[in-house]
Write an enzyme that holds these catalytic residues in place. Sequence first.
Site, PDB file in Angstrom:
ATOM      1  N   GLY A   9     -12.438 115.065  21.690  1.00 45.71           N
ATOM      2  CA  GLY A   9     -13.176 115.533  20.530  1.00 45.71           C
ATOM      3  C   GLY A   9     -12.637 114.863  19.281  1.00 45.71           C
ATOM      4  O   GLY A   9     -12.149 113.738  19.342  1.00 45.71           O
ATOM      5  N   CYS A  10     -12.704 115.549  18.162  1.00 46.01           N
ATOM      6  CA  CYS A  10     -12.219 114.994  16.899  1.00 46.01           C
ATOM      7  C   CYS A  10     -10.780 114.518  17.059  1.00 46.01           C
ATOM      8  O   CYS A  10      -9.909 115.272  17.485  1.00 46.01           O
ATOM      9  CB  CYS A  10     -12.318 116.045  15.792  1.00 46.01           C
ATOM     10  SG  CYS A  10     -11.639 115.488  14.224  1.00 46.01           S
ATOM     11  N   PHE A  11     -10.531 113.265  16.703  1.00 47.13           N
ATOM     12  CA  PHE A  11      -9.212 112.695  16.957  1.00 47.13           C
ATOM     13  C   PHE A  11      -8.113 113.227  16.054  1.00 47.13           C
ATOM     14  O   PHE A  11      -6.936 113.105  16.367  1.00 47.13           O
ATOM     15  CB  PHE A  11      -9.232 111.175  16.979  1.00 47.13           C
ATOM     16  CG  PHE A  11      -9.895 110.450  15.823  1.00 47.13           C
ATOM     17  CD1 PHE A  11     -10.045 110.998  14.554  1.00 47.13           C
ATOM     18  CD2 PHE A  11     -10.375 109.162  16.038  1.00 47.13           C
ATOM     19  CE1 PHE A  11     -10.648 110.299  13.522  1.00 47.13           C
ATOM     20  CE2 PHE A  11     -10.977 108.443  15.003  1.00 47.13           C
ATOM     21  CZ  PHE A  11     -11.114 109.013  13.746  1.00 47.13           C
ATOM     22  N   TRP A  12      -8.461 113.858  14.940  1.00 49.84           N
ATOM     23  CA  TRP A  12      -7.426 114.394  14.049  1.00 49.84           C
ATOM     24  C   TRP A  12      -6.549 115.409  14.768  1.00 49.84           C
ATOM     25  O   TRP A  12      -5.327 115.367  14.687  1.00 49.84           O
ATOM     26  CB  TRP A  12      -8.043 115.069  12.831  1.00 49.84           C
ATOM     27  CG  TRP A  12      -8.829 114.198  11.914  1.00 49.84           C
ATOM     28  CD1 TRP A  12      -8.767 112.830  11.797  1.00 49.84           C
ATOM     29  CD2 TRP A  12      -9.791 114.638  10.962  1.00 49.84           C
ATOM     30  NE1 TRP A  12      -9.636 112.410  10.831  1.00 49.84           N
ATOM     31  CE2 TRP A  12     -10.284 113.485  10.297  1.00 49.84           C
ATOM     32  CE3 TRP A  12     -10.281 115.884  10.606  1.00 49.84           C
ATOM     33  CZ2 TRP A  12     -11.236 113.560   9.291  1.00 49.84           C
ATOM     34  CZ3 TRP A  12     -11.234 115.956   9.602  1.00 49.84           C
ATOM     35  CH2 TRP A  12     -11.707 114.813   8.953  1.00 49.84           C
TER      36      TRP A  12
END
EC number: 1.8.4.11
Length: 157
Positions: A9-12
């Site tokens: 998902g969101c890499f952050w």
Amino acid sequence: MKEIVLAGGCFWGVEEYMSRIKGIVETKVGYANGIKENPSYKVVCSGTTGHAEACYIKYDESIISLEELLNKFWNIIDPTVLNKQGNDRGTQYRTGIFYLNEKDLNIITESKSREQKNYKKAIVTEVEPLKCFYEAEEYHQKYLKKNPEGYCHIHLD
């Protein structure tokens, strides 16, 4: 040192979570296994490049094994959902394990098989060799360290 690229998902959030694990030496966020060379975030978000938001991880195998690292990865994703994690939707948010060393494939497939026993639905997490990884723009690197109140679909507490 060993390397792996994980898409969750969101890499952050994936980067922040992984960077807190003992034995992780380096993390970078970027775009993995797409068809466009050196894409921008905006282009990846268009869904036309085939890239997954991903986290490159360099780790010390004498401190953490690939199997242990994958167990931690399975804990932060829903591997049964295609192209969605948390509130994020799109092909760039698919889950994937992209390996750099063919010798890791056995460990990865065994880990995925073990994890499958925890679900009634099939795991859709991709397992593929890493074809390409383009580092994301600087403002994405260590984003949640720089912006601790930033959005994250992973519970980091």
